[in-house]
Each structure stands twice: as structure tokens, then as C-alpha cells.
Design a protein around this motif. Structure first.
Motif, short mmCIF file in Angstrom:
data_model
loop_
_atom_site.label_atom_id
_atom_site.label_comp_id
_atom_site.label_asym_id
_atom_site.label_seq_id
_atom_site.Cartn_x
_atom_site.Cartn_y
_atom_site.Cartn_z
N UNK A 190 32.70 54.21 43.48
CA UNK A 190 33.82 53.42 42.97
C UNK A 190 35.10 53.87 43.67
N UNK A 191 36.16 53.14 43.43
CA UNK A 191 37.45 53.49 44.01
C UNK A 191 37.99 54.80 43.47
N UNK A 192 37.41 55.30 42.38
CA UNK A 192 37.87 56.54 41.75
C UNK A 192 36.82 57.63 41.81
N UNK A 193 35.86 57.47 42.72
CA UNK A 193 34.83 58.48 42.87
C UNK A 193 33.46 57.96 42.49
N UNK A 194 32.43 58.77 42.70
CA UNK A 194 31.06 58.33 42.41
C UNK A 194 30.67 58.61 40.95
N UNK A 195 29.70 57.85 40.47
CA UNK A 195 29.09 58.08 39.18
C UNK A 195 27.61 57.77 39.31
N UNK A 196 26.76 58.62 38.75
CA UNK A 196 25.31 58.39 38.82
C UNK A 196 24.78 58.06 37.43
N UNK A 197 23.74 57.25 37.41
CA UNK A 197 23.18 56.78 36.14
C UNK A 197 21.68 56.59 36.27
N UNK A 198 20.99 56.78 35.16
CA UNK A 198 19.56 56.51 35.14
C UNK A 198 19.29 55.02 35.19
N UNK A 199 20.18 54.25 34.52
CA UNK A 199 20.00 52.81 34.44
C UNK A 199 21.35 52.13 34.65
N UNK A 200 21.30 50.99 35.30
CA UNK A 200 22.51 50.20 35.54
C UNK A 200 22.28 48.78 35.02
N UNK A 201 23.29 48.25 34.35
CA UNK A 201 23.30 46.84 33.96
C UNK A 201 24.36 46.14 34.81
N UNK A 202 23.92 45.19 35.62
CA UNK A 202 24.84 44.42 36.46
C UNK A 202 25.27 43.17 35.69
N UNK A 203 26.49 43.22 35.19
CA UNK A 203 27.09 42.07 34.50
C UNK A 203 28.18 41.52 35.38
N UNK A 204 27.82 41.19 36.60
CA UNK A 204 28.76 40.92 37.68
C UNK A 204 28.87 39.45 38.06
N UNK A 205 28.06 38.61 37.50
CA UNK A 205 28.10 37.16 37.66
C UNK A 205 28.38 36.73 39.11
#
Length: 479
Positions: free
Chosen positions: A271-286
Motif C-alpha cells: 500500500x501507499x503506507x507500507x505493506x500488510x500481510x494477511x491469511x485471507x483477502x476479500x476484494x471488494x474493489x468492483x
């Protein structure tokens, strides 16, 4: 996917946008960050802070109770302000109906919670069979009561009102074909609750019943109107209260697979403010989906629409309209909703720009107007509605918004093919209000409980599959 520095190369949200009416009363969470720094890890990352993303957060954290110590860490990142995209803009549904002459137009927009499956049913029956078509109809129909229930439960003030909504026709041939399609559906005996709610009025009474000039036939059915931004921010507040870490003004630019601290695979989001890691991602990006998931390029297409807010001169009382509207004009289908204060939200204007692809297709610029449509709504009420001729109604504000259209005309929901732990709900074609709430309830059951898509209540034709990604079907460009 490689990091992206040039936002012009992929459909990322613009940094600024035209303020829509719905964002005229901003919520305290509008530019809120739960923590000063972006967390580096979480269990579930939601990308997108509109209807779908907020609904996902609410269902994850405010739905079924968790056993002590088992609640996941959930972070929601939004590129701009909370609920600043299509949900709070309600652009025009510029996608052509698949059967223009028999369709009952789709217009849940403009603060409009309107199941609009009747015109789609003939197409769905032909493509998928009557059982599937009936399932879709029932699924949309349930949204009115489901949204009413959560608004009451959470005490959210959002101008929610159950109304009758009109689909009005000004062309006799189109009206006849729409009526005949309805009668055929009724004779089949499917989706009885939704079909039986629909009332047709012939030309001799149509203008009187609808209040729309030159109306030669109209349907009326049950729908609801509301202030979408206020509803979403109310739900978002509940989710933040249950532990959601909200991070606005945090655009995501890429995703990559990486190993977690215990050797398990996780997803790294830059992201513009650094990285973030996740086990699961929900793409609500339309409409912005393909910027992060390139496999959806040419499958979910960003589409620009336009809407406006019409008011009357001070001290002038607005004539009361009998309901909300989907309006079928020659080569156009507009939508209209009267606010409690008498002002009007109206959008559409398709004939002015639809032939110019660059004005709307694969266009994510909601910081400028669609020039050919800029004056379409001038004197709109005077031209089309009985009793408004001398009202002085005028456009108070006008804006654009970005929607996500699908190449095959259907939303894409479920686990992203080939990306374990990634889930998507996108491509609602300007018709998300009577679809997204229960879609996200089911999607979060997949995320939380490991349910398979087939174990949820989502219509099976919405499932995102490898076959749909590989399909060459293009219903949008074939019109």
C-alpha cells in the motif's frame, strides 16, 4: 503481480473526485484510521470501503458471536475516504439491457433499493433455466426486508422508506413487449412473490398513475429508498466498535504471495503506507478489481456514470411524486428518487455519451463530468413530470461515479480461481443495492467457516470460476 507506480496504467481510483450529494454530511469515520500506523499483519484484509467492503466487515465482526479469543483481526483499507466510491455516488446504469424491448429496467441507484429482476428473468430462463432464474429473483427480493431488519436492529438513521417504484414506458412497442414478457413469466408460475407484487397499468391510466408525461404503460412494485452513505457509515461504525481496524486513504497497489513466520503461505499487499500481510483477502474493489487482480481485466470493466441532485427555489413546495422511478425513454433508461425534503436524485443520460466509449468504458475518472451529459438533467422535471412545469426545479449539483460491469453480465463472487485465500465480490453492473448485502453475508461464511460456494445462499450463476475467466463471451460489446 509487480508493484505499480504509475496509476494511469491500471484502473486505480483517482486521488480526488467530484463531491456527490450523498457525501454532503460527512461522518466522523470518513477519513478515520483506527491506528496511526498501518498494521503489518492481520487475519483478514478487506480491500475496498464501499457497500461490499463495509458489509463484509459488518458480517464478519457483528454477526455470529465468537468464542473468547477466537475473533480474527480484520483490517479494511480504502484508497480514499470511507464510502467515497460508487455506493455514495450512484452513477448511471449505462449497461445496455440484454433485451431492450422486453426488459424492465435495472435501477437500484440513486439511493434506490430496487429488486429489478423481472426483465432479466426471460434472459436468465433461456440461459440457465427457470429454477435458477427464480432463485435470483427471490435472492434480490429478500434484500428489502434484510436491509430493513439491520437498519432497525442497529438504529441507523438513513431516511429508509418502503415505497412503490415505477418502471415507465414512453414507446408503445416497448411497453407491449414488456407487458407480454411479464404475462409469460406469470404464466410459468416462478418467483411468485416477486412477480405477483408487480402491477401493470395500461396507457389509458398510465400517466395518471405514474405522474410521468407521455407514459404509455407502467409497472409498479415494492422497493425502498434511503441515504446510502449514512447507512454504510452506520454499519461501519458498528464494525469499528467490534474491533475492525479501519485505514482510509490507504490505496493498495499490488499483491504477492509470501511465506508466513511459521512457513505457511500468506498474501502480502503493498500500500501507499507500507505493506500488510494477511491469511485471507476479500476484494471488494468492483470496477477497480483488475488493478490488483489482472486476470479480471476485460472481465470486470470500470464504467463511468453520471447523476445529479435537483432542488427547487427557496420557499417552493415540491409536488409529491407517487414513488421512485426507472424511466425507459428512447435509447435511454434513467432512474429517479424523490428525497424526503422534496428534492430529486436522478441519473442516467445514456444517449448523450454511450456511443463514445472513451467517455465511460474503462474510464475511472470521477473527478470530471461526462461532458456530453453535463446539461442532460437541466429542466428534467419540467419536461417529464406532471405538475412540475412551473416549479423552477434546477440542478443543484452533479457528479460522476465508477461502477463495475461484467463481460458476461453477472457478478463475480467466491474464491478467486488459482488464488487460495483470496475472495472476491465485484462486478455488480450498477445493480448492487439488492444483491451485495446477502452476497457478503455468504462470502464471509466462506471466509470464516470454510464453507464452499455451493453451501451458501448466493445464486450459483454468480460464482467466479476459471471457466468464466477463460470465456470469450462479451455481452457488453456485443450490444
Amino acid at each position: 503481480m509487480e508493484d505499480v507506480d504509475d496509476s494511469d496504467t491500471k484502473p486505480f481510483p483517482t486521488k480526488t473526485s467530484i463531491p456527490p450529494f450523498w457525501r454532503s454530511e460527512l461522518d466522523p469515520l470518513d477519513e478515520y484510521r483506527s491506528t496511526e500506523s498501518l498494521p503489518t499483519t492481520c487475519d483478514v484484509l478487506i480491500i475496498g470501503g464501499g457497500y461490499a467492503g463495509i458489509a463484509a466487515a459488518y458480517h464478519l465482526l457483528c454477526g455470529d458471536k465468537y468464542e473468547p479469543g477466537t475473533k480474527p483481526s480484520v483490517v479494511l483499507v480504502e484508497a480514499r475516504q470511507a464510502c467515497s466510491g460508487a455506493t455514495a455516488r450512484n452513477g448511471s446504469n449505462t449497461q445496455p439491457p440484454f433485451d431492450l424491448l422486453s426488459v424492465l429496467i435495472s435501477c437500484d441507484l440513486g439511493g434506490h433499493l430496487k429488486p429489478s429482476v423481472y426483465g432479466r428473468l426471460p434472459d436468465y430462463i433461456e440461459r440457465f433455466g427457470s429454477a435458477t432464474a427464480a432463485n435470483v429473483a427471490d435472492f434480490e427480493w429478500k434484500h428489502i426486508d434484510a436491509i430493513a431488519e439491520v437498519i432497525k436492529k442497529e438504529g441507523i438513521e438513513c431516511d429508509f422508506e418502503i415505497v412503490r417504484t415505477f418502471n415507465v414506458y414512453t414507446d408503445r412497442e416497448q411497453a407491449l413487449k414488456a407487458k407480454n414478457a411479464y404475462l409469460k413469466l406469470k404464466s410459468l408460475g416462478i418467483a411468485k412473490e416477486t412477480i405477483n407484487d408487480l402491477v401493470w397499468t395500461d396507457e389509458d391510466k398510465a400517466q395518471e398513475v405514474s405522474g410521468f408525461k407521455d407514459c404509455v404503460g407502467c409497472f409498479a412494485s415494492r422497493a425502498a429508498t434511503l441515504w446510502p452513505y449514512k447507512l454504510m457509515m452506520g454499519l461501519l461504525s458498528k464494525a469499528v466498535g467490534q474491533g475492525l481496524n479501519l485505514q482510509t486513504n490507504t490505496p493498495a497497489s499490488s499483491i504477492d504471495r509470501e511465506l508466513g513466520p511459521n512457513g505457511g503461505k500468506r498474501w502480502k499487499v503493498t500500500t501507499a503506507r507500507g505493506p500488510i500481510s494477511a491469511s485471507k483477502i476479500i476484494f471488494a474493489t468492483n470496477g477497480y478489481t483488475s488493478a490488483l487482480l489482472p486476470e479480471y481485466e476485460n472481465k470486470i470493466i470500470p464504467a463511468r456514470g453520471i447523476a445529479c441532485h435537483i432542488t427547487l427555489p427557496p420557499g417552493t413546495e415540491a409536488p409529491k411524486l407517487p414513488g421512485s422511478y426507472g424511466i425507459l425513454l428512447p435509447r435511454a433508461w434513467d432512474y429517479l428518487n424523490q428525497r424526503p425534503d422534496g428534492s430529486i436524485i436522478v441519473g442516467g443520460a445514456r444517449p448523450t455519451f454511450f456511443a463514445q466509449d472513451s467517455e465511460w468504458k474503462n474510464n475511472v475518472d470521477d473527478n470530471t463530468l461526462i461532458d456530453p451529459a453535463a446539461h442532460y438533467f437541466d429542466t428534467y422535471m419540467q419536461r417529464h413530470f406532471v405538475g412540475w412545469e412551473n416549479s423552477g426545479a434546477h440542478v443543484e449539483s452533479i457528479w460522476t461515479g465508477i461502477m463495475g460491469y461484467n463481460s458476461d453480465g453477472l457478478p463475480r463472487v467466491g474464491q478467486v480461481p488459482g488464488r487460495e485465500g483470496c475472495f472476491i465480490a465485484a462486478g455488480f453492473g450498477g445493480h448492487g443495492m439488492p444483491v451485495i448485502w446477502l452476497v457478503m453475508k455468504s462470502l464471509t461464511e466462506m471466509v470464516r467457516y470454510g464453507k464452499k460456494f455451493e453451501q451458501t445462499a448466493v445464486p450459483n450463476i454468480y460464482k467466479t470460476t476459471k471457466e468464466r475467466l477463460e470465456s470469450t463471451e462479451d455481452r457488453l460489446n456485443s450490444q
